[in-house]
Design a protein around this motif. Structure first.
Motif, PDB file in Angstrom:
ATOM      1  N   ARG A 164       0.849  -1.197   0.000  1.00  0.00           N
ATOM      2  CA  ARG A 164       0.000   0.000   0.000  1.00  0.00           C
ATOM      3  C   ARG A 164       0.882   1.244   0.000  1.00  0.00           C
ATOM      4  O   ARG A 164       2.030   1.215   0.490  1.00  0.00           O
ATOM      5  N   THR A 165       0.341   2.322  -0.526  1.00  0.00           N
ATOM      6  CA  THR A 165       1.079   3.583  -0.490  1.00  0.00           C
ATOM      7  C   THR A 165       1.312   4.012   0.953  1.00  0.00           C
ATOM      8  O   THR A 165       0.458   3.829   1.821  1.00  0.00           O
ATOM      9  N   ASN A 166       2.500   4.550   1.190  1.00  0.00           N
ATOM     10  CA  ASN A 166       2.893   5.148   2.472  1.00  0.00           C
ATOM     11  C   ASN A 166       3.035   4.161   3.615  1.00  0.00           C
ATOM     12  O   ASN A 166       3.203   4.561   4.765  1.00  0.00           O
ATOM     13  N   GLU A 167       2.977   2.860   3.335  1.00  0.00           N
ATOM     14  CA  GLU A 167       3.275   1.904   4.392  1.00  0.00           C
ATOM     15  C   GLU A 167       4.708   1.379   4.198  1.00  0.00           C
ATOM     16  O   GLU A 167       5.200   1.293   3.067  1.00  0.00           O
ATOM     17  N   THR A 168       5.365   1.064   5.295  1.00  0.00           N
ATOM     18  CA  THR A 168       6.728   0.543   5.222  1.00  0.00           C
ATOM     19  C   THR A 168       6.696  -0.922   4.802  1.00  0.00           C
ATOM     20  O   THR A 168       5.945  -1.720   5.359  1.00  0.00           O
ATOM     21  N   THR A 211      12.414   4.407  -5.276  1.00  0.00           N
ATOM     22  CA  THR A 211      12.662   4.929  -3.937  1.00  0.00           C
ATOM     23  C   THR A 211      14.082   4.585  -3.499  1.00  0.00           C
ATOM     24  O   THR A 211      14.638   3.550  -3.896  1.00  0.00           O
ATOM     25  N   LYS A 232       9.464   2.441   1.031  1.00  0.00           N
ATOM     26  CA  LYS A 232       8.135   3.051   1.133  1.00  0.00           C
ATOM     27  C   LYS A 232       7.888   3.874  -0.128  1.00  0.00           C
ATOM     28  O   LYS A 232       8.793   4.523  -0.644  1.00  0.00           O
ATOM     29  N   TRP A 233       6.662   3.815  -0.629  1.00  0.00           N
ATOM     30  CA  TRP A 233       6.292   4.574  -1.822  1.00  0.00           C
ATOM     31  C   TRP A 233       5.069   5.446  -1.530  1.00  0.00           C
ATOM     32  O   TRP A 233       4.044   4.939  -1.069  1.00  0.00           O
ATOM     33  N   PRO A 234       5.132   6.756  -1.822  1.00  0.00           N
ATOM     34  CA  PRO A 234       3.953   7.608  -1.655  1.00  0.00           C
ATOM     35  C   PRO A 234       3.012   7.536  -2.850  1.00  0.00           C
ATOM     36  O   PRO A 234       1.901   8.058  -2.796  1.00  0.00           O
ATOM     37  N   TRP A 235       3.463   6.871  -3.947  1.00  0.00           N
ATOM     38  CA  TRP A 235       2.673   6.795  -5.162  1.00  0.00           C
ATOM     39  C   TRP A 235       2.253   5.350  -5.427  1.00  0.00           C
ATOM     40  O   TRP A 235       3.008   4.420  -5.177  1.00  0.00           O
ATOM     41  N   ASN A 247      -3.402   2.215  -3.451  1.00  0.00           N
ATOM     42  CA  ASN A 247      -3.960   2.961  -2.329  1.00  0.00           C
ATOM     43  C   ASN A 247      -4.896   2.052  -1.524  1.00  0.00           C
ATOM     44  O   ASN A 247      -5.639   1.250  -2.099  1.00  0.00           O
TER      45      ASN A 247
END
Length: 525
Positions: free
Chosen positions: A259-263, A284, A317-320, A345
């Motif tokens: 998922r986005t923004n999870e480590t 990343t 981690k990916w914000p996208w 997401n």
């Protein structure tokens, strides 16, 4: 004493209707006081018991409400103390974990339509992931159900007798390893019987994960174990196939969800036998714990070099949302060691710890192991796929194009036809006859065959013991240069080995284990 003096003072001052209102206010004040009180070292369970005993001896006929106040305060203090003294479950008293590892021979698929001989722990490559918390006791019951000696060598700290090197376990033998799990990080286990390269590449390896006593921050956790395989020579420095968790292109065909923004935390164990290659994760920079040891300071990196037998713990981690590839740079990525993370997401109703990582980790190891089992399709009686030298690139291209299954099935059908003595395509079967160890040049039947270039010879072991089929002559430099079953898998009873001859010539061969056993193949245009 201090608390009870306050209670008695308020009891003597208030009366009638004012008492009820005052007591309600008093409860609120004293609850606030109790939070501060619990931080003082002299407030413990003995103080609470003493305060309750003293207040009980001076209760007036209207003391029920005061008693309830005392109980509320005592319960609140006790609750606060329990919270302040509570430690994470992983930091509780050390636990004992028992595992059983069974060494057994089988066949399994390491790529679409590519079935090979394998030596495994519990029927899969890699073997089951062993986990424990640092300081836990780990007991491993090892059972060897193969005709060869094997061991279980664990990385980490332990005494010599638990090291799995000199304590070789023979056929039908057992051994129990008993260690304390340390240090925390990504460790490994594998067979250490020489030649180690052959025993490991055949599949006797796995991951050993030791979690720290204080849990790491929440993450989606994956285990990736690098491995290799060569259908012609397991001792070659440049094998035909590189893979994560025992199957080439596994995570290209079945991407790893995130998922986005999870480590995303990766326990990466390199049990390939080739020189060091750099692992690269797209989209990343990522954090690396050197050598997989969680006490080591981390580095922010774009790729991380990993030698044979070494490990790393990586965090990305990916914000996208998107598809983010991971692979070893260089030759391994061209021969199967590539996959990608499918980052999406989280939905609005996603559940923490199940669908998305927010405050709770998600361990993906069981999902990974089930996927590997379903792809490998272990079968002790399966027919291996005959792959001649130089065909691995063609096979890899078919897999990447997504059309490999049908072509490989056709090839397998052709190999099944080769089980006849003489087929339409001039494939030939040779029997390793019963009692072959003492039969010299009559150990192989027929002992001399004449075939055409491009034909395949299939040897079947009809004896009751293991053998090899090795080109050349015993104790000579050219032994095994053309073909050698001993460099892939020894031929167990009822098993087969095949080789496709692509050039003309006369090829003598023998058994490495019983060098008086000899035969000859004559190849003509």
């Amino acid at each position: 004493m201090f608390i009870m003096e306050k209670i008695q003072a308020y009891n003597s001052f208030f009366s009638g209707k004012r008492r009820t209102t005052a007591i309600s206010s008093f409860i609120f004040i004293m609850l606030l006081s109790s939070i501060t009180t619990t931080s003082l070292s002299f407030v413990n369970s003995e103080n609470i018991a003493l305060a309750q005993s003293q207040s009980g001896s001076s209760l007036s006929p209207d003391s029920n409400e005061t008693g309830r106040i005392n109980n509320t305060i005592a319960n609140k203090i006790s609750e606060q103390q329990q919270q302040s003294n509570q430690i994470p479950s992983s930091s509780q008293e050390p636990k004992t974990h028992e595992y059983t590892l069974i060494a057994e021979e089988t066949t399994l698929e390491i790529g679409p339509g590519l079935r090979v001989d394998a030596w495994t722990y519990n029927g899969t490559i890699p073997g089951p992931t062993i986990t424990a918390t640092e300081g836990d006791r780990v007991i491993i019951h090892f059972i060897n159900k193969t005709p060869l000696p094997h061991t279980v060598h664990l990385h980490g700290d332990h005494p010599s007798e638990e090291d799995g090197v000199f304590e070789m376990v023979g056929p039908n033998g057992t051994y129990t390893y008993d260690i304390i799990a340390q240090p925390a990080g990504a460790l490994a286990y594998h067979c250490h019987v020489p030649p180690v390269m052959q025993h490991v590449r055949m599949g006797l390896y796995g991951a050993f994960i030791v979690y720290p006593k204080t849990p790491l921050p929440p993450a989606r956790e994956y285990v990736l174990v690098s491995g290799e395989y060569d259908t012609q020579n397991q001792l070659t420095p440049l094998p035909e196939y590189f893979m994560f968790n025992g199957y080439t292109e596994q995570y290209h065909l079945h991407p790893l969800p995130a998922r986005t923004n999870e480590t995303v935390r990766i326990y990466l164990i390199n049990l390939g036998m080739s020189p060091s290659y750099g692992i690269h994760i797209h989209g990343t920079l990522f954090k690396a714990y050197p050598s997989g040891i969680l006490d080591n300071p981390t580095f922010n990196v774009q790729s991380w070099e990993l030698a044979s037998g070494n490990t790393a713990v990586l965090e990305a981690k990916w914000p996208w949302p998107g598809k983010f590839t991971f692979h070893y740079h260089g030759i391994p990525e061209e021969r199967g060691a590539m996959g990608y993370f499918n980052v999406t997401n989280a939905s609005s109703n996603a559940i923490d710890g199940r669908d998305v990582v927010i405050t709770k980790s998600i361990n993906m190891n069981d999902w990974q192991m089930n996927l590997t089992k379903s792809l490998q399709k272990a079968d002790p009686n399966g027919k291996i796929t005959a792959v001649s030298s130089g065909t691995n690139e063609e096979h890899h291209e078919m897999m990447m194009e997504g059309g490999g299954d049908e072509e490989m099935r056709m090839e397998m059908e052709q190999n099944e036809n080769a089980s006849q003595l003489t087929n339409a395509d001039n494939s030939t079967q040779i029997s390793i006859v019963n009692g072959a160890t003492t039969l010299g040049d009559k150990a192989f039947s027929p002992s001399h065959v004449k075939i055409k270039v491009g034909s395949t010879v299939v040897w079947t072991n009809d004896d009751s013991t293991i053998h090899t089929v090795t080109s050349g002559a015993p104790s000579t430099p050219n032994a095994g240069q053309v073909f050698d079953s001993g460099l892939t898998s020894l031929i167990s009873p009822s098993k087969t080995y095949s080789h496709k001859f692509t050039s003309a010539g006369e090829f003598s061969y023998f058994c490495r284990l019983h060098p008086t056993m000899v035969g000859e193949i004559e190849v003509v245009q």
